[in-house]
Design an enzyme around this catalytic site. Structure first.
Site, PDB file in Angstrom:
ATOM      1  N   HIS A  63       0.797  -1.207   0.000  1.00  0.00           N
ATOM      2  CA  HIS A  63      -0.060  -0.017  -0.080  1.00  0.00           C
ATOM      3  C   HIS A  63       0.955   1.298  -0.052  1.00  0.00           C
ATOM      4  O   HIS A  63       0.325   2.484   0.396  1.00  0.00           O
ATOM      5  CB  HIS A  63      -0.778  -0.117   1.134  1.00  0.00           C
ATOM      6  CG  HIS A  63      -1.648  -1.127   1.293  1.00  0.00           C
ATOM      7  ND1 HIS A  63      -2.633  -1.449   0.548  1.00  0.00           N
ATOM      8  CD2 HIS A  63      -1.662  -2.170   2.211  1.00  0.00           C
ATOM      9  CE1 HIS A  63      -3.200  -2.662   0.842  1.00  0.00           C
ATOM     10  NE2 HIS A  63      -2.746  -3.072   2.092  1.00  0.00           N
ATOM     11  N   HIS A 117      -7.067  -4.758  -0.953  1.00  0.00           N
ATOM     12  CA  HIS A 117      -6.661  -5.903  -1.162  1.00  0.00           C
ATOM     13  C   HIS A 117      -7.209  -6.620  -2.442  1.00  0.00           C
ATOM     14  O   HIS A 117      -7.079  -7.656  -2.829  1.00  0.00           O
ATOM     15  CB  HIS A 117      -6.112  -6.842   0.081  1.00  0.00           C
ATOM     16  CG  HIS A 117      -5.765  -6.208   1.189  1.00  0.00           C
ATOM     17  ND1 HIS A 117      -6.636  -5.502   2.050  1.00  0.00           N
ATOM     18  CD2 HIS A 117      -4.574  -6.181   1.438  1.00  0.00           C
ATOM     19  CE1 HIS A 117      -5.908  -5.165   3.100  1.00  0.00           C
ATOM     20  NE2 HIS A 117      -4.453  -5.379   2.899  1.00  0.00           N
TER      21      HIS A 117
END
Lengths: 329, 329
Positions: free
Chosen positions: A57, A215
């Site tokens: 991320h 995700h």
């Protein structure tokens, strides 16, 4: 999988070493157990702010370590929770008399591991849970996910901690910011997870995933691909139905890229979202546009809205000096 | 083509409007002819620095408008030169008695249009041509392309202009920085050009394009896909053969993402390049890692090396406050 990589097992460590070298004025890397800490020593008695979560991320969270934001960040492997010993070691390294505040995105592994670390620590600890993703209903069994709004919580708490707010005050402020912050994302593609060598999910060429997680989790619905105006309206309406901001309400509007969406598109999305909120009489008072909470190379973006008051505006504007976010320093 | 877009013809304008709103503290947008100018007035007599080029490389150049960098930037349509009236209007708007310096990437359209604007201007004008891409031989008929090294020229000249350097001094400094700066890129994929609705070129799954241009131009060779270490070595060796830095030489190492390559990979590339140069005794003294000169959503990156001296280091470190690059302010 065509990526800049030597081996899946060494990707994270090689990358973190490069990150630490590129930002050696701001951060130090502890290789084992893995955490990144700010280099500039905090003032004595400052509450230590620590976050972490699976890698993939970036720049979240390591890129937000530094003055006015996090004291340390613990990266797990890609899309995998860090382990309790990482949070424990990080906390022991940066605690300086004021106790520790964990900022945790609401995923089962992260929550459990931060809890275990909190139990092992022998100093005062509080946890702020971020669950800004409104794509799941509030009463969903695993709760709502923490996504791009985490940055807002980290920035505002970082400023307050730098000013000397104590642990109890930071916990209540953090809960308040987390409650005032909502996000929803949309994917135009899946993302390539190195360990899988391929995408987490496939979207047909004429579909989008509304409410996607960072995700690649399934969101609200797979919708037909549409114009930017229609997609942005779908996201804004979802946020509006959730928080119903009053006319005149000041907000922070954060457009976050999920990885491979161009800045040109992100600014276009910002323009359309800005128009939406302005038409409702909501005052877009602060903004942030860019790739801050990514999902590897996913094409897509998310919108985050934080309801602001004078205190939150002051703390948002306060100086910050980190690898990925810096102003006023 | 699955992108956040309403129509190819309105993409640039909608995006620029969002950009200007998101950064209204720093820049103003002139919609027709299109240019972005810094909001903070420069001191009287400061040389006005202006750049521009086709859109699709964001944040270059609009993201570099502000104190300590550009006074104005003129964006053309995607991968298309801006027109002379844009540069002319921008120059007339920001010139404040010190003359105008154009910073131009070496592409035929850009060069021609900036030349035409220079001829139409009735104030002193100089031009610094950036041709840092070493993938083509020096004697190539169209010359070498300007790529990610342009940022370095803009940053260093911006600092010198802010300090009050005059036009002649900026021209010679700019030529010197441009000469000291070399770049080479590698593509793992093509990029999606909105007007085409598809990629400019296709790469087989097992190939990379070494020396790719920022519009997807063919580079040195189509090479077999390889480990990150091998790819980075290929790029570094090409740079080394070009400039042969002496042991002890201080350099700026800039790893630039071309669009859809993750930060995780870019830091890994930085780590490997840092190792390469350190082994040769070269001192990586400054660094910059991120997406600064993109090629829409191309997967890939470029390496830029600038040979530094004390003056260039001081100017690189000087305060800069723009949408995409900020420190010291």
């Amino acid at each position: 999988m065509k990526k800049f990589i030597n081996h899946v097992d060494t990707l994270l460590d090689e990358s973190l070493r490069g990150f630490a070298k590129a930002h050696q004025d701001l951060v130090d890397l502890n290789p084992e157990p893995r955490f990144v800490r700010r280099r500039q020593p905090p003032s004595a008695g400052k509450v230590a702010l620590i976050s972490g979560g699976g890698a993939g991320h970036e720049p979240l969270h390591t890129g937000f370590v530094g003055r006015g934001m996090l004291d340390a960040a613990c990266p797990g492997q890609v899309f995998t929770s860090p382990t309790p010993d990482q949070m424990l070691s990080a906390a022991q390294a940066v605690e300086s008399g004021g106790g520790v505040l964990f900022i945790v995105k609401n995923y089962a592994g992260d929550v459990m591991n931060f809890e275990m670390a909190a139990e092992m620590l022998d100093c005062p600890v509080e946890t702020v849970l971020v669950q800004d993703d409104i794509s799941l209903p509030r009463e969903h069994e695993i709760g709502r996910r923490g996504v791009a709004g985490t940055l807002v919580v980290e920035k505002i708490l970082g400023a307050a901690a730098e000013e000397g707010a104590d642990l109890g005050r930071l916990k209540s402020l953090g809960d308040r910011v987390a409650d005032a912050t909502v996000s929803i994302g949309v994917a135009l593609s899946g993302c390539t997870v190195p360990a899988l060598g391929g995408p987490t999910f496939d979207l047909p060429p004429d579909k989008t995933e509304i409410g996607v997680g960072i995700h690649g989790e399934h969101g609200r619905e797979v919708a037909d691909f549409a114009s930017a105006t229609e997609i942005v309206k779908t996201l804004c309406v979802a946020i509006e139905e959730e928080i119903r901001p009053s006319p005149g309400q000041k907000v922070l509007l954060h457009v976050n890229g999920l990885g491979s969406t161009t800045l040109m598109e992100l600014y276009l999305v910002y323009e359309l979202a800005h128009e939406f909120w302005t038409r409702l009489g909501v005052a877009v008072h602060r903004s942030l546009v860019g790739n801050y909470t990514t999902a590897l190379d996913m094409a897509g973006c998310s919108l985050t809205l934080t309801l602001l008051d004078d205190e939150l505006i002051r703390l948002w504007d306060a100086p910050v000096l980190t690898p990925a976010l810096r102003w006023g320093c």
